[in-house]
Every structure is written in structure tokens, then in C-alpha cells.
Design an enzyme around this catalytic site. Structure first.
Site, PDB file in Angstrom:
ATOM      1  N   LYS A  40       0.847  -1.210   0.000  1.00  0.00           N
ATOM      2  CA  LYS A  40       0.000   0.000   0.000  1.00  0.00           C
ATOM      3  C   LYS A  40       0.875   1.250   0.000  1.00  0.00           C
ATOM      4  O   LYS A  40       2.068   1.171   0.333  1.00  0.00           O
ATOM      5  CB  LYS A  40      -0.916  -0.016   1.220  1.00  0.00           C
ATOM      6  N   ARG A 136     -10.927   0.129  14.230  1.00  0.00           N
ATOM      7  CA  ARG A 136     -10.822   0.899  12.977  1.00  0.00           C
ATOM      8  C   ARG A 136     -11.950   0.475  12.051  1.00  0.00           C
ATOM      9  O   ARG A 136     -12.968   1.146  11.972  1.00  0.00           O
ATOM     10  CB  ARG A 136      -9.443   0.678  12.356  1.00  0.00           C
ATOM     11  N   TYR A 268      16.316  31.758   4.869  1.00  0.00           N
ATOM     12  CA  TYR A 268      15.195  32.580   5.345  1.00  0.00           C
ATOM     13  C   TYR A 268      15.272  32.819   6.848  1.00  0.00           C
ATOM     14  O   TYR A 268      15.580  31.907   7.618  1.00  0.00           O
ATOM     15  CB  TYR A 268      13.861  31.881   5.060  1.00  0.00           C
ATOM     16  N   MET A 315      11.892  25.365   0.143  1.00  0.00           N
ATOM     17  CA  MET A 315      11.019  24.448  -0.587  1.00  0.00           C
ATOM     18  C   MET A 315      11.807  23.431  -1.419  1.00  0.00           C
ATOM     19  O   MET A 315      11.437  22.261  -1.501  1.00  0.00           O
ATOM     20  CB  MET A 315      10.047  25.226  -1.479  1.00  0.00           C
TER      21      MET A 315
HETATM   22  C1  LIG Z   1      -0.630  -1.730   6.822  1.00  0.00           C
HETATM   23  C2  LIG Z   1      -1.235  -3.001   7.279  1.00  0.00           C
HETATM   24  C3  LIG Z   1      -0.433  -4.130   7.494  1.00  0.00           C
HETATM   25  C4  LIG Z   1       1.090  -4.090   7.458  1.00  0.00           C
HETATM   26  O1  LIG Z   1       1.573  -3.753   8.738  1.00  0.00           O
HETATM   27  P1  LIG Z   1       3.149  -3.679   9.037  1.00  0.00           P
HETATM   28  O2  LIG Z   1       3.224  -3.242  10.459  1.00  0.00           O
HETATM   29  O3  LIG Z   1       3.703  -2.657   8.092  1.00  0.00           O
HETATM   30  O4  LIG Z   1       3.699  -5.022   8.794  1.00  0.00           O
HETATM   31  C5  LIG Z   1      -1.059  -5.321   7.786  1.00  0.00           C
HETATM   32  N1  LIG Z   1      -2.412  -5.398   7.881  1.00  0.00           N
HETATM   33  C6  LIG Z   1      -3.210  -4.327   7.705  1.00  0.00           C
HETATM   34  C7  LIG Z   1      -4.676  -4.482   7.812  1.00  0.00           C
HETATM   35  C8  LIG Z   1      -2.649  -3.092   7.415  1.00  0.00           C
HETATM   36  O5  LIG Z   1      -3.439  -2.034   7.242  1.00  0.00           O
END
Ligand SMILES: *Cc1c(COP(=O)(O)O)cnc(C)c1O
Length: 374
Positions: A40, A136, A268, A315
Site C-alpha cells: 500500500k 478501525r 530565510y 522548498m
Molecule cells: C498496513 C497493514 C499491514 C502491514 O503492517 P506492518 O506493520 O507494516 O507489517 C497489515 N495489515 C493491515 C490491515 C494493514 O493495514
């Protein structure tokens, strides 16, 4: 466009490290348990397609993403293995997901009903998410579990191929909450098996849970942060004997070096004033690249030596206090190794009061990713 790089700032992604980390994990796992590579958010900023291909070549059997768009990106690259989407997908988008053979997450009875009404020609595959304490997404009661399983059973548009849960404290020092979630999960699984007899894949562990309890893992682990060579927390880094190799490093080059007199100021707000005659170098990376202003004062590596960022990060450009004069073009490492020295992602995370996960994710896609295989 070709892949020519017009700027002297880049991230390197070591695909052999991805492979090494998967092998380290697979060595700990029981043979029946496979790796689902979590790619992801563009593979935590490493590049989804490249990492997914390397993960599959290293023995991963399945991929997972957060968004439907991320799954389509992988399919467009001709990746054909099962892909699970963790996030909620709107019922109206389910036909497109089914067309691309994407596996979705379900946990609401209403969603199942809405998808049913679509009367899909080929059923969409789904994994059911059980909220055992993460708070969640996921169903939370045995009543919900029974109702949704029944609804899926009578549906010709949905094929249930998996069930899962997610731990919220698998990387903590204490185990009480983890054990509570694990017990809750086992209760759910018993109940589920009593009403559903078709084979269904089961997965519960993220990196932390699977490193700690490989023997408790079922059909898959969901392997994210550790695949990238980062430890889920200091507790795991210190207490568990898995060796991980970081895949991500960040580099730039000095594009300008000047000698400044004592009492002259940099950037800056003129927040840095030279004490002596000093050499100040400029690198072409700034907050628009994700190298945020809070990193003022952080070190970089030049010829293996640490030197500090001085003055405000702008930037697109950042200034470094050099220990001597270096020619323009000299390599500067912001994350990674140079000589005997290393600036770890964990050090950047600590400076920013956050977790290592955030660091490669925040380096924007303005910074090209270069892939190395050693
Ligand atoms: C992101 C995620 C993972 C991966 O978790 P890590 O700690 O990066 O291994 C596994 N399961 C779900 C549902 C996630 O959202």
C-alpha cells in the site's frame, strides 16, 4: 518521457534487501504459512510495482494494498496474483474490482446487501474483517458475524475466500492487549467454523505479530514494514533476533559550495550565522520533496562524515555546514550508509517524533526512485 534524471536528488531502493527480508521472515514461518506482501501507499514510498514484482519473485504469494486504485496499478503492470484491498470500497465500484479480480474487504451487512443487488456475472472475492480490538474497521460482535455470513452464503455476487483481524499493539512491550485480541479472534473463528464449512483463508499478523509469534500464524502473514528492512518498534529491534536490511536510502549532491566570512547568515529568517570563516554547501532537496523544515539541524553524510543542516530548509534547497571545501558534485547521503557511517531511517523518525513508517512515505514522488540489485 524517458527515465533521464534532471536533478541531483534521488532515492535508492535496494530490491535485494526486499528479497533478503522476505527470506529472513520465511525462515521463521511454519511451512503452511505464506507471505502476503503489503505494498500500500506505493509500497511505503518504495515503488509498488517494483517491490511487488521482487516480493513475488522472492516467494510472496499474495499482495495487499489500501485502495482500489493501488490494486489497479498492480494489475496494469500485468501482475496476476491475488490482491487484497484493506480499505472500504464503495458498492458501485465493486463491478470494476470484480472485473480485475481484486479481492475486497467486507464487514458490513448493508454492503453485502448492496453488492448482492448488483447481480454480478462473476462473484467478487472478499475477505471478512473482524475488529477484535483495533477499533478501525471490521465487524465486532458474534451477532454481526452470524448475520453477515448468512447473507454472504445466499449471495451469488460474493465469494468469501478469507477472514482476518488486525492487532493494535503487536509491537508493544506488553502482551495483555495482544492476548485479549488473539483470544477474541479464536472465539470468532470457532463460531465462524461452526456455521461455515467451505475452506477459507485466515490471516492475523502484521510484521510485528509474525516476527513475535510465527507459530501462531495461519495461512498468510501481512508483511509490511519489516519487508522494507525497518523494525516495527524499538522493542522488536532490541529483543528479536531477525536480521533486516533497510531497502531505502536518500541521496543528493552538492550543487554549490562557497566560503562565507564570520558573521554572515544563511537562508530565510537568517537563523544561522557563521561563527568563523565557513564553507557552506547547498543541496537541491527541500520541504516540497518531503524533507520538511523540522529537519533543520539534522546531519547528512559527506565522504562518510556527519555534517549538519544549517539555516531553514527551503522548498527546494537545503544548506549544509561543511568541515572543509568540497567540489560541487560531491555526493551527500541524507538516509543510508556512507563509508563506516550510517544515518538510519529510525534516527530521522526520532528527530521528527514519529515512527519510521512515516519517513519513506513522506519523501514525495518528486524524488525519483532508482532501483539497485547490488
Ligand atoms: C498496513 C497493514 C499491514 C502491514 O503492517 P506492518 O506493520 O507494516 O507489517 C497489515 N495489515 C493491515 C490491515 C494493514 O493495514
Amino acid at each position: 518521457m524517458d527515465t533521464k534524471m534532471y536533478r541531483n536528488t534521488w532515492a535508492e531502493v535496494d530490491l535485494e534487501a526486499i528479497s533478503y527480508n522476505i527470506r529472513q521472515m520465511r525462515n521463521r514461518l511454519p511451512g503452511h504459512c505464506a507471505v502476503m506482501a503489503v505494498v500500500k501507499a506505493d509500497a511505503y514510498g518504495h515503488g509498488a510495482v517494483e517491490v511487488a514484482e521482487k516480493a513475488l519473485a522472492s516467494g510472496a504469494k499474495m499482495l495487499a494494498v489500501a485502495l482500489l486504485e493501488e490494486a489497479f496499478t498492480l494489475r496494469e503492470a500485468n501482475i496476476t496474483v491475488p490482491i487484497l484491498v484493506f480499505g472500504q470500497v464503495q458498492p458501485e465500484d465493486v463491478p470494476t474490482a470484480a472485473d480485475h479480480d481484486i479481492t475486497l474487504t467486507c464487514f458490513q451487512k448493508e454492503w453485502v446487501r448492496d453488492v448482492n443487488r448488483l447481480s454480478l456475472p462473476l462473484p467478487v472475492k472478499v475477505h471478512m474483517n473482524w475488529d477484535t480490538g483495533m477499533g478501525r474497521v471490521g465487524l465486532r460482535t458474534e451477532e454481526e458475524l452470524k448475520a453477515i455470513t448468512k447473507e454472504i452464503h445466499s449471495s451469488s455476487s460474493i465469494r468469501l475466500t478469507g477472514v482476518y483481524t488486525h492487532f493494535s499493539t503487536a509491537d508493544d512491550a506488553g502482551f495483555d492487549y495482544f492476548e485479549m485480541q488473539h483470544n477474541r479472534f479464536k472465539e470468532f473463528l470457532d463460531m465462524f467454523k461452526s456455521i461455515r464449512h467451505e475452506p477459507t483463508a485466515v490471516h492475523i499478523g502484521n510484521s510485528a505479530a509474525s516476527i513475535r509469534f510465527p507459530e501462531r500464524m495461519y495461512d498468510y502473514i501481512r508483511f509490511g514494514i519489516a519487508m522494507y528492512g525497518l523494525y516495527p518498534s524499538d522493542v522488536l529491534k532490541e529483543e528479536y533476533d531477525i536480521d533486516l536490511e533497510p531497502a531505502f536510502s536518500l541521496h543528493s549532491r552538492l550543487v554549490h559550495v562557497k566560503k562565507m566570512d564570520a558573521g554572515e547568515s544563511v537562508s530565510y529568517g537568517a537563523t544561522y550565522t557563521t561563527e568563523y570563516e565557513e564553507f557552506i554547501g547547498t543541496i537541491p532537496i527541500g520541504y516540497a520533496d518531503g524533507w520538511i523544515r523540522k529537519l533543520q539541524g539534522m546531519d547528512v553524510l559527506i565522504e562518510g562524515e556527519r555534517m549538519p543542516i544549517v539555516g531553514r530548509i527551503t522548498m527546494d534547497q537545503t544548506m549544509i555546514k561543511l568541515d572543509k571545501e568540497y567540489p560541487a558534485g560531491t555526493k551527500v547521503t541524507l538516509i543510508g550508509k556512507q563509508g563506516d557511517n550510517e544515518i538510519e531511517t529510525d534516527e530521522i523518525a526520532e528527530k521528527l517524533d514519529t515512527i519510521n513508517y512515516e519517513i519513506p512515505c513522506m519523501i514525495s514522488n518528486r524524488v525519483p526512485r532508482l532501483y539497485t540489485t547490488n
